[in-house]
Write a protein that holds these residues in place. Structure first.
Motif, short mmCIF file in Angstrom:
data_model
loop_
_atom_site.label_atom_id
_atom_site.label_comp_id
_atom_site.label_asym_id
_atom_site.label_seq_id
_atom_site.Cartn_x
_atom_site.Cartn_y
_atom_site.Cartn_z
N ARG A 52 1.05 -1.57 0.20
CA ARG A 52 -0.44 0.04 0.17
C ARG A 52 0.71 1.14 -0.44
O ARG A 52 2.51 0.93 0.62
N GLN A 53 0.11 2.58 -0.27
CA GLN A 53 1.33 3.63 -0.78
C GLN A 53 0.93 4.57 0.86
O GLN A 53 0.24 4.26 1.53
N ALA A 54 1.68 4.41 1.39
CA ALA A 54 2.76 4.81 2.67
C ALA A 54 2.05 6.32 2.78
O ALA A 54 2.27 7.38 1.66
N SER A 55 1.38 6.48 3.52
CA SER A 55 0.96 8.13 4.12
C SER A 55 1.86 8.72 4.60
O SER A 55 2.83 8.87 4.63
N VAL A 56 1.43 10.69 4.32
CA VAL A 56 2.11 11.60 3.93
C VAL A 56 2.82 11.67 5.82
O VAL A 56 3.99 11.24 5.82
N ALA A 57 1.52 11.11 7.02
CA ALA A 57 2.06 11.52 8.18
C ALA A 57 3.78 10.07 8.55
O ALA A 57 4.80 10.59 8.55
N ASP A 58 2.90 8.53 7.69
CA ASP A 58 4.65 8.10 7.55
C ASP A 58 6.02 7.69 6.58
O ASP A 58 6.96 7.69 7.56
N SER A 59 5.64 9.07 5.78
CA SER A 59 6.32 9.24 5.00
C SER A 59 7.34 10.52 5.78
O SER A 59 8.88 10.27 6.17
N PHE A 60 7.16 11.47 6.12
CA PHE A 60 7.16 12.55 6.97
C PHE A 60 8.11 11.53 8.61
O PHE A 60 9.39 11.71 8.93
N GLU A 61 7.68 10.56 9.47
CA GLU A 61 8.04 9.65 10.45
C GLU A 61 9.20 8.91 10.40
O GLU A 61 10.31 8.98 10.73
N ARG A 62 9.04 8.09 9.42
CA ARG A 62 10.19 7.12 8.36
C ARG A 62 11.65 8.85 8.20
O ARG A 62 12.74 8.44 8.27
#
Length: 156
Positions: A52-62
Motif C-alpha cells: 500500500r502507499q505510505a501516508s504523508v505522516a508515515d513518510s515524514f516519520e520515516r
C-alpha cells in the motif's frame, strides 16, 4: 498465470518462474496442484495485499527517523575517532571513504572533516561536559596547580 512463448515453444509459470511442459495437459495440471505452486501463489497474493502507499505522516516519520539515525551515526563516528586519537581529516582520504562505503552502510552520508569539526565536535564536547557534571555532582573537587612557567618563561 502462464506465459507461452511461441517462438521457442516454452511455457513458463509466472508464479513459480519455472518451465512447464505444455505437450500434455496432465503435466500442467500436476504443476498447478503441486504444494510448491500453491504456496508461492498464496505468498504472491499476500504480498500484493500488503502493498500500500505510505501516508504523508508515515513518510515524514520515516524521514525523521532516518535523520536521527544519520545524526547518531555521525556523532558516534566522530566520538570514536576522538577517543582513538585519530585526526578527523583522515576521514577525507579517498581510500578511507571507499572503505567506509564498502563496509559501513550509510557512511556515504558522512560529512567532510571541516564540517565535523565545526558542527559535531562542539555537540560531543557538550555531551561530555554534561556527563562529567553528572559524574561529579554532589562530590568535592580539588584543583591543584603549581607555579611553573610557560614556553616563554613567563609565570602562568
Amino acid at each position: 498465470m502462464y506465459v507461452f512463448d511461441r517462438a521457442n515453444k516454452i511455457m513458463m509459470c509466472r508464479v513459480c518462474d519455472c518451465r512447464v511442459a505444455w505437450e500434455r495437459k496432465s503435466v500442467v495440471d500436476l504443476h498447478c496442484d503441486s504444494n510448491a505452486h500453491k504456496q508461492k501463489k498464496e505468498k504472491d497474493k499476500q504480498d500484493r495485499a500488503n502493498k500500500r502507499q505510505a501516508s504523508v505522516a508515515d513518510s515524514f516519520e520515516r524521514a525523521k527517523k532516518a535523520k536521527i539515525d544519520r545524526e547518531v551515526f555521525v556523532k558516534s563516528t566522530v566520538h570514536a575517532f576522538v577517543k582513538a586519537n585519530i585526526p578527523l581529516h583522515k576521514l577525507d582520504h579517498p581510500e578511507m571513504r571507499k572503505w567506509l562505503k564498502n563496509y559501513m552502510p550509510g557512511s556515504g552520508d558522512l560529512p567532510g572533516s571541516a564540517w565535523l569539526r565545526s558542527h559535531y565536535l562542539p555537540k560531543i564536547k557538550a555531551d561530555y561536559d554534561e556527563e562529567l557534571k553528572e559524574t561529579l555532582k554532589g562530590r568535592k573537587v580539588v584543583v591543584l596547580t603549581d607555579e611553573t612557567t610557560n614556553r616563554k618563561g613567563d609565570p602562568a
